[in-house]
Design a protein around this motif. Structure first.
Motif, PDB file in Angstrom:
ATOM      1  N   TYR A   9      -0.333  -1.503   7.146  1.00 37.44           N
ATOM      2  CA  TYR A   9      -1.275  -0.337   8.018  1.00 37.44           C
ATOM      3  C   TYR A   9      -2.689  -1.751   7.198  1.00 37.44           C
ATOM      4  CZ  TYR A   9      -5.134   2.913   8.582  1.00 37.44           C
ATOM      5  OH  TYR A   9      -6.229   4.264   8.905  1.00 37.44           O
ATOM      6  N   PRO A  56       2.532   0.293  11.758  1.00 34.24           N
ATOM      7  CA  PRO A  56       2.664   0.900  10.668  1.00 34.24           C
ATOM      8  C   PRO A  56       2.493   2.588  11.376  1.00 34.24           C
ATOM      9  CG  PRO A  56       0.890  -0.831  10.616  1.00 34.24           C
ATOM     10  CD  PRO A  56       1.741  -0.247  11.806  1.00 34.24           C
ATOM     11  N   GLU A  58       0.532   4.889  10.011  1.00 33.10           N
ATOM     12  CA  GLU A  58      -0.358   5.538  10.337  1.00 33.10           C
ATOM     13  C   GLU A  58      -1.718   4.993  11.932  1.00 33.10           C
ATOM     14  OE1 GLU A  58      -0.163   4.104   6.120  1.00 33.10           O
ATOM     15  OE2 GLU A  58       0.372   3.158   7.538  1.00 33.10           O
TER      16      GLU A  58
END
Length: 155
Positions: A9, A56, A58
């Motif tokens: 991230y 990622p 997120e």
């Protein structure tokens, strides 16, 4: 860079921040979210899932949580990204700060920069599958991904 699917991230947001020349990582997060939510709205759920899988966790949620399969043109795409970049939403933690005053040309550039990064992170056939769902007028969105030299590579 190839298809290194182990992007963290922090690395992903750092690369977005570099490409859009944002002063803060928060601005990179805001930009990424604005572009990916809007892209997620435009493509079908399968396409959103294809793009999201190598990203990622997120980041992928922006694509996955969108209301998929909406039909709108490129102008509306840019308008939505632009509105999201400038919208002061309270569901972001206060650390994300206030939105900047970003015009539509900057919103378009940021969208292209994020899409170019996706093109490096997402396997080609998955992104091609998504690109094929979009009308030709969306080709502009992918122009930096195909560019010989991009603004952020020219030190």
């Amino acid at each position: 860079m190839g298809t290194d699917t182990s992007t963290s991230y922090t690395d992903f947001m750092g690369e977005v921040q570099h490409r859009i020349e944002a002063g803060t990582q928060a601005e990179a997060v805001r930009t990424t979210r604005a572009v990916l939510v809007t892209l997620g709205e435009r493509v079908n759920e399968g396409g959103a899932t294809d793009i999201a899988s190598p990203l990622p966790m997120e980041v992928d949620r922006y694509l996955l949580a969108a209301d998929h399969g909406q039909q709108f043109d490129f102008t509306e795409f840019v308008t939505r990204v632009h509105e999201r970049l400038n919208y002061d939403d309270l569901d972001l933690e206060s650390g994300y700060g206030r939105p900047g005053a970003i015009d539509e040309s900057e919103a378009t550039y940021r969208a292209k920069a994020v899409i170019a990064l996706l093109e490096e992170r997402v396997p080609g056939e998955d992104l091609a599958n998504v690109a094929s769902q979009l009308p030709d007028e969306f080709d502009d969105l992918f122009e930096l991904a195909d560019a010989e030299a991009t603004p952020w590579e020219q030190g």
